[in-house]
Motif scaffolding. Structure first.
Motif, PDB file in Angstrom:
ATOM      1  N   THR A 475      49.426  58.413  20.719  1.00  0.00           N
ATOM      2  CA  THR A 475      48.598  59.525  20.254  1.00  0.00           C
ATOM      3  C   THR A 475      47.616  59.074  19.182  1.00  0.00           C
ATOM      4  OG1 THR A 475      50.383  61.078  20.741  1.00  0.00           O
ATOM      5  CG2 THR A 475      48.644  61.845  19.273  1.00  0.00           C
ATOM      6  N   VAL A 476      48.063  58.228  18.267  1.00  0.00           N
ATOM      7  CA  VAL A 476      47.183  57.715  17.209  1.00  0.00           C
ATOM      8  C   VAL A 476      46.012  56.944  17.819  1.00  0.00           C
ATOM      9  CG1 VAL A 476      47.030  56.044  15.318  1.00  0.00           C
ATOM     10  CG2 VAL A 476      48.925  57.668  15.398  1.00  0.00           C
ATOM     11  N   LEU A 477      46.293  56.100  18.798  1.00  0.00           N
ATOM     12  CA  LEU A 477      45.225  55.340  19.453  1.00  0.00           C
ATOM     13  C   LEU A 477      44.251  56.264  20.178  1.00  0.00           C
ATOM     14  CD1 LEU A 477      47.321  52.353  20.858  1.00  0.00           C
ATOM     15  CD2 LEU A 477      45.536  52.209  19.112  1.00  0.00           C
ATOM     16  N   ALA A 478      44.790  57.271  20.882  1.00  0.00           N
ATOM     17  CA  ALA A 478      43.936  58.203  21.614  1.00  0.00           C
ATOM     18  C   ALA A 478      43.049  58.984  20.657  1.00  0.00           C
ATOM     19  CB  ALA A 478      44.794  59.155  22.437  1.00  0.00           C
ATOM     20  N   ALA A 479      43.582  59.353  19.475  1.00  0.00           N
ATOM     21  CA  ALA A 479      42.800  60.110  18.489  1.00  0.00           C
ATOM     22  C   ALA A 479      41.648  59.285  17.935  1.00  0.00           C
ATOM     23  CB  ALA A 479      43.710  60.571  17.349  1.00  0.00           C
ATOM     24  N   ALA A 541      34.657  63.942  22.003  1.00  0.00           N
ATOM     25  CA  ALA A 541      34.399  63.886  20.566  1.00  0.00           C
ATOM     26  C   ALA A 541      35.189  62.776  19.897  1.00  0.00           C
ATOM     27  CB  ALA A 541      34.723  65.235  19.932  1.00  0.00           C
ATOM     28  N   ALA A 542      36.458  62.600  20.273  1.00  0.00           N
ATOM     29  CA  ALA A 542      37.288  61.564  19.656  1.00  0.00           C
ATOM     30  C   ALA A 542      36.719  60.179  19.926  1.00  0.00           C
ATOM     31  CB  ALA A 542      38.714  61.658  20.171  1.00  0.00           C
ATOM     32  N   ALA A 586      28.965  65.790  20.427  1.00  0.00           N
ATOM     33  CA  ALA A 586      29.707  65.273  21.582  1.00  0.00           C
ATOM     34  C   ALA A 586      29.889  66.360  22.630  1.00  0.00           C
ATOM     35  CB  ALA A 586      31.068  64.743  21.136  1.00  0.00           C
ATOM     36  N   ARG A 587      30.091  65.920  23.868  1.00  0.00           N
ATOM     37  CA  ARG A 587      30.353  66.844  24.984  1.00  0.00           C
ATOM     38  C   ARG A 587      29.211  67.845  25.145  1.00  0.00           C
ATOM     39  NH1 ARG A 587      33.398  64.611  28.567  1.00  0.00           N
ATOM     40  NH2 ARG A 587      35.208  65.776  29.256  1.00  0.00           N
TER      41      ARG A 587
END
Length: 883
Positions: A475-479, A541-542, A586-587
C-alpha cells in the motif's frame, strides 16, 4: 457520447439500440441507419483557401498606406515608383501567405485515426466492412493489432488490453471487462468501453457500436478543436498595436504635410508626390520580411537543439512564456515502465543488487522471468523486449541483478499457463525443472496475498506470513505512485482448479515510468527564469504526485494536487484561484485541459502546453505555444501544435525558451536600428515642405534605402548570438510595449541625428554649387552610411558593441562590405543613375558623408554610456542604503 453506456449492462445496451449479439444488424437496417446518421468520418470546418490567406495579408494597417501610396503614384503617372511600391506589397503578402500555409489541418489528422476496414456481424455473418460504413448498433469483432473504428460497448472479452494513452493520457494499457460500472466514473476508468482510434494490444472481444463519427470521444475532441481559435503570439499582438499607432501617426503627418504645402501655394501634384514620399519613407517596408527571416533563423537554431518549429511566430512566443503546462508521460518521464523497487524477505532492494542463489530476492526475480509472456531478444550483446509494457519491465530488472533470462527459461520450460483475467487479477504458469514442477503466480497484491499462507525469508527459508505488514508495504508503494505486483509460488503438478492456494509469498516488484534524468535541472532553470511549471495529466493522482515530488516540481511544500472530478465542480473564480496555486492536475478530461489553459490565459499568462495524445490537441491549439512530442506523439497532437520536440524531452523546452528570448532580443535590435531611418525619412520630407525647399530625397531613393539596407545590414542582426544571462531574467510582461521608453528615446535620438546630418549635407551641397541630383545623392548616401554606423551600436542595446565580439557575427562585415559596393554602384553606375536620379560625388562629398555617419555613432554610443553610468550609480546607491 450522449448516453452513459458504461452504466448499462450489455443486454440493456443491445436492447436500446435494437441489435442482437449473435446476429448483428440486418443489411437493410444498417443501410437505413447509414443514410440517417451519415458516414463514420470525423469532419470539421473546410480549410481556408490559399487565395483567402493571401488577401488576409493585405488587411494590415501599414499595407493600406502602401497600397494608397502606390495608387496615388499611378494617378500621377509615376510608373516606376508605383511598380516598386506594389512590388513590395506583393512580396510581403506572399511571404505571409506561404508562412501560414505550412500549418496543416489537425481535423484531417483526427480523421486518419479511424481505420479503413473492420470485421462486422451482419445477417449472422462476420464480414469485412469499410469503417466509414459502420452504424450505431453494429456488432464488431476485435483482436490484437486492430485499431478501434468507433466507440464501442464491450459485450464479451478475452484478455483484452487496449492502449488508450492517446485519449486518456494513461501511461499503462487499459485492461477491459464487460460488467456495468458506476455512471460517474471517469473516462479513463470506463473498462467496459473501447474508444475510436485506440489500439488493441492483446486479446479478443465482441463489441457493440454505440457512437460513430463526430459523436465519438474522438469526434468530441475534433469539435473542441474546431471551436478553438488559433491565438496570436505576444509578438503579433505587440506588432498589431504598434502598426495601428504608426498608422495614425503617418496619416496625421501626411495630412499635415499636404495642408502645409497647399497653404504655401505649392502645386497639388507636387504635394501629392511629397505625401507619397513621406508615407513610403515612414513605413518600415522591410519589417515583415526581416521578421520572417529572423524567426526562420531561430527555427534553424532550435532544430539543432531538437525543437522543431511548425509555425514561425512560435519562435518568439517561447521567449515570452510565463507558464509551462506539461504532460507527465513521455515528457517528464521516459515513457517506459521500469522496476525501481523490489521487496523480498521483508527487505527492500533495487534492480542491480546482487541476488545470491536461493535468496528470496533471486526467487522473486525468477518468478518475474518465468511468469511472464514478454519475449526477450539479444543481438550483439544488446537486449530488446516485446510484449506487455509491465511484463517487459520485469526482464531488465532480472538481468540487472545478474540473472540469465534465456538460460533460466531454458532450464525451467513452461508446460501450462493460466492467463491473466480481470476478475481474478492474477496469472500463473506451470514450469518444470530437475527438482520438479512449480507454479509461479503474479498479480494484484491484495488478490495474491489472499491465497498466501507463508512467505520466504531473506535467506530463502519459509517464514510465517504477517498479512497486515505485507499488505502495508504494498500500500505504501502504491500511494507513492508505483504499480505494485505481488509474486508467489507453490510446488505442484497442475494449475489451480477452483479454490487456489495455499501459496508462499515471494515479495513485490514496484514499477513506474521513471522521470528523465535531465528534468530536475531543467525545472531549476525554469524557476531561475521566472517560468512556472504545472503538471496536467490524465494519469492517476498518486502516480502524478509521486513523479512531481521526485523531480521537485512544486515551488512550495506540500505539493498541491487537484483531480478532474474536483476540477469539474469549480466555478470561474475558484478555478482562477486553483490555477494560481495547484501544481498537479490529474485525471483530467480533454475539455478540462482546455479550460485550465484558458483560465491561465485569462490571468494574463503566456502559456506553453505540452502533450502527445489526441486528448491534448484542443489545449495544444488553444495555448500560446503548443508543444507536441516527436517520438511518442500522435499525428493529431503534432498538427495542433506550433512546436514538436524531436527528443520528447522537457529539457529541450527550456533550451527552446532560451533561444526564443535570444530571437526576441534580435528582433528588438532590428527595430531599434530600422525605425530611426523611417522616422528620419518621413520627418525630412515634412521639414522640406514646411520650409518650402526641394525634397532632399525622392520616393524611389527612399525605397532603395529601405529595402537594400534591410537585406544587407539589418538582417545581420538576426545572426547575433544570444547575450549572457538570458535565463536569469524574468519573462517579459505580456502587456509590455514592443519598444520600452528607453529604446523609443534612442530611436528618436538616432532619427533626429539622421535628419540633421542629411538635411545639413543636402543644403551644404546646394550652397557650394552642386546640382539637385548631386545633393540628393549625398543625402541618400548619408542615410545609408549613417545606418551602417548605427548598426554597430545596435549589436548591444545596453553595452559597447565590440563587447559582443568583433567576429562573433559572421554576417556583419560581409553585409557592410556588400552595402558599400552597392552604394558605389548606386552613385556611379549609369543604369542606377538613370533609375534613381543620382550623380557622381566628389571626394569632399564622401568625406562629409563619412563625418556625418561617424558623428551619429559617437553620439548614440555616448548616450548608452551615460545610461550605464547612471544605472551603476543607482545600483551602488541601493547597496549603500541596504548596508
Amino acid at each position: 457520447m450522449g448516453e452513459l453506456w458504461h452504466g448499462l449492462s450489455a443486454q440493456q445496451c443491445l436492447a436500446r439500440l435494437g441489435s442482437d449479439a449473435d446476429c448483428g444488424l440486418e443489411a437493410g437496417e444498417a443501410q437505413a441507419r447509414l443514410a440517417r446518421d451519415g458516414a463514420n468520418r470525423i469532419s470539421g470546418r473546410p480549410p481556408e483557401s490559399g487565395f483567402s490567406r493571401f488577401l488576409r495579408q493585405l488587411r494590415e494597417p501599414l499595407i493600406y498606406i502602401l497600397i494608397g501610396s502606390g495608387a496615388l503614384a499611378l494617378f500621377l503617372r509615376e510608373w516606376v515608383d508605383a511598380a516598386v511600391i506594389f512590388g513590395v506589397v506583393l512580396v510581403n503578402a506572399l511571404v505571409g501567405a506561404i508562412q501560414e500555409a505550412r500549418a496543416s489541418s489537425a481535423i484531417a489528422a483526427l480523421a486518419r485515426r479511424v481505420p479503413r476496414n473492420c470485421r462486422v456481424l451482419r445477417d449472422r455473418e462476420l464480414r469485412i466492412c469499410d469503417a466509414a460504413e459502420l452504424v450505431v448498433g453494429d456488432v464488431l469483432a476485435l483482436e490484437a493489432g486492430d485499431q478501434v473504428p468507433a466507440d464501442l460497448r464491450l459485450l464479451a472479452v478475452r484478455e483484452l488490453l487496449i492502449d488508450e494513452a492517446m485519449l486518456t493520457g494513461e501511461s499503462l494499457p487499459a485492461e477491459k471487462a464487460v460488467e456495468s460500472l458506476d455512471e460517474g466514473c471517469a473516462l479513463a476508468d470506463r473498462r467496459n468501453l473501447a474508444f475510436a482510434g485506440t489500439l488493441v494490444l492483446r486479446g479478443t472481444a465482441k463489441a457493440l457500436v454505440v457512437a460513430t463519427a463526430n459523436s465519438t470521444e474522438l469526434g468530441h475532441i475534433a469539435a473542441l478543436m474546431d471551436a478553438t481559435a488559433s491565438l496570436e503570439t505576444p509578438l503579433t499582438r505587440r506588432l498589431a498595436r504598434f502598426s495601428k499607432q504608426m498608422l495614425v501617426l503617418i496619416l496625421a503627418l501626411a495630412a499635415l504635410t499636404l495642408i502645409v504645402g497647399l497653404a504655401r501655394g505649392l502645386p497639388l501634384a507636387q504635394m501629392l508626390m511629397a505625401t507619397v514620399a513621406l508615407a513610403v519613407g515612414a513605413i518600415p517596408e522591410g519589417l515583415p520580411a526581416a521578421l520572417t527571416i529572423t524567426l526562420a533563423i531561430g527555427v534553424g537554431r532550435m532544430a539543432r537543439r531538437s525543437a522543431v518549429i511548425r509555425r514561425l511566430p512560435a519562435v518568439e512566443a517561447l521567449g515570452s512564456v510565463t507558464v509551462i503546462c506539461t504532460d507527465k508521460t513521455g515528457t517528464l518521464t521516459e515513457n517506459r515502465m521500469a522496476v525501481t523497487h523490489l521487496v523480498a524477505g521483508g527487505r527492500e532492494y533495487r534492480p542491480g543488487d546482487a541476488a545470491s542463489e536461493g535468496s528470496a530476492l533471486r526467487e522473486l526475480l525468477l518468478a518475474g522471468v518465468l511468469c511472464n509472456d514478454a519475449t526477450p531478444r539479444c543481438e550483439d550483446g544488446v537486449w530488446s523486449f516485446e510484449g506487455d509494457p509491465t511484463e517487459v519491465a520485469l526482464l531488465p530488472a532480472a538481468l540487472a541483478s545478474g540473472l540469465d533470462v534465456a538460460a533460466l527459461r531454458a532450464a525451467h520450460p513452461r508446460f501450462d499457463a493460466l492467463p491473466f483475467d480481470a476478475s481474478r487479477q492474477w496469472m500463473a504458469t506451470l514450469n518444470r525443472d530437475a527438482a520438479g514442477a512449480t507454479l509461479w503466480i503474479k498479480g494484484a497484491p491484495e488478490r495474491v496475498l489472499a491465497h498466501c499462507a507463508a512467505r520466504l525469508a531473506a535467506d530463502g527459508q519459509s517464514a510465517p506470513l504477517d498479512m497486515a505488514a505485507e499488505l502495508g508495504r504494498a500500500t505504501v508503494l502504491a500511494a507513492q505512485g508505483f504499480r505494485v505486483l505481488a509474486f508467489a509460488y507453490r510446488a505442484g503438478e497442475a494449475l489451480p482448479d477452483g479454490e487456489a492456494g495455499p501459496w508462499t509469498l515471494l515479495g513485490f516488484q514496484a514499477l513506474e515510468d521513471p522521470p528523465r534524468a535531465q528534468v530536475p535541472a531543467a525545472l531549476a532553470r525554469c524557476r531561475e527564469a521566472g517560468v512556472r511549471v504545472v503538471m496536467i495529466t490524465g494519469d492517476h493522482a498518486a502516480t502524478a504526485c509521486g513523479i512531481a515530488e521526485r523531480i521537485a516540481l512544486s515551488r512550495h511544500a506540500p505539493l498541491r494536487a487537484l483531480t478532474g472530478a474536483e476540477l469539474a465542480v469549480l466555478d470561474g473564480k475558484a478555478l482562477g484561484e486553483a490555477v494560481r496555486s495547484v501544481d498537479v492536475f490529474a485525471r483530467v478530461l480533454p475539455e478540462q485541459k482546455l479550460r485550465l489553459v484558458e483560465a491561465l490565459q485569462a490571468q494574463g499568462e503566456v502559456v506553453a502546453m505540452t502533450g502527445d495524445g489526441v486528448n491534448d490537441a484542443p489545449a495544444l491549439k488553444q495555448a500560446d505555444i503548443g508543444i507536441a512530442m516527436g517520438r511518442g506523439g500522435t499525428d493529431v497532437a503534432k498538427q495542433a501544435s506550433a512546436m514538436v520536440l524531436a527528443d520528447d524531452n522537457f529539457a529541450t523546452i527550456v533550451a527552446a525558451i532560451e533561444e526564443g528570448r535570444a530571437v526576441y532580443d534580435n528582433l528588438q535590435k532590428f527595430m531599434v536600428w530600422t525605425l530611426p531611418t523611417n522616422f528620419a525619412e518621413g520627418l525630412i520630407i515634412f521639414i522640406a515642405v514646411l520650409v518650402g525647399v526641394s525634397l532632399p530625397i525622392t520616393p524611389l531613393q527612399i525605397l532603395w534605402i529601405n529595402m537594400s539596407t534591410v537585406l544587407l545590414l539589418g538582417l545581420a542582426l538576426a545572426f547575433e548570438p544570444g547575450a549572457g544571462a538570458l535565463m536569469q531574467r524574468p519573462p517579459r510582461a505580456p502587456r509590455e510595449a514592443l519598444l520600452p521608453p528607453v529604446l523609443m528615446a534612442r530611436i528618436c535620438l538616432a532619427g533626429a541625428l539622421l535628419v540633421a546630418a542629411a538635411f545639413s549635407l543636402f543644403h551644404y551641397e546646394l550652397a557650394t554649387g552642386s546640382s539637385l541630383a548631386v545633393a540628393r545623392t549625398a543625402a541618400a548616401n548619408l542615410f545609408v552610411f549613417g545606418e551602417m554606423s548605427f548598426l554597430l551600436n545596435c549589436r548591444s542595446l545596453t553595452g559597447s558593441w565590440w563587447r559582443a565580439g568583433w567576429w562573433s557575427n559572421r554576417w556583419l562585415w560581409p553585409g557592410m562590405f556588400a552595402m558599400t559596393a552597392l552604394q558605389i554602384a548606386f552613385t556611379y553606375l549609369p543604369a542606377m543613375q538613370a533609375a534613381f536620379g543620382t550623380q557622381a560625388l566628389t571626394p569632399s562629398s564622401w568625406l562629409s558623408v563619412a563625418v556625418g555617419a561617424l558623428a551619429i555613432s559617437l553620439v548614440v554610443g555616448a548616450e548608452k554610456a551615460i545610461r550605464r553610468f547612471a544605472a551603476l550609480r543607482a545600483d551602488s546607491g541601493r547597496v549603500m542604503d541596504r548596508w
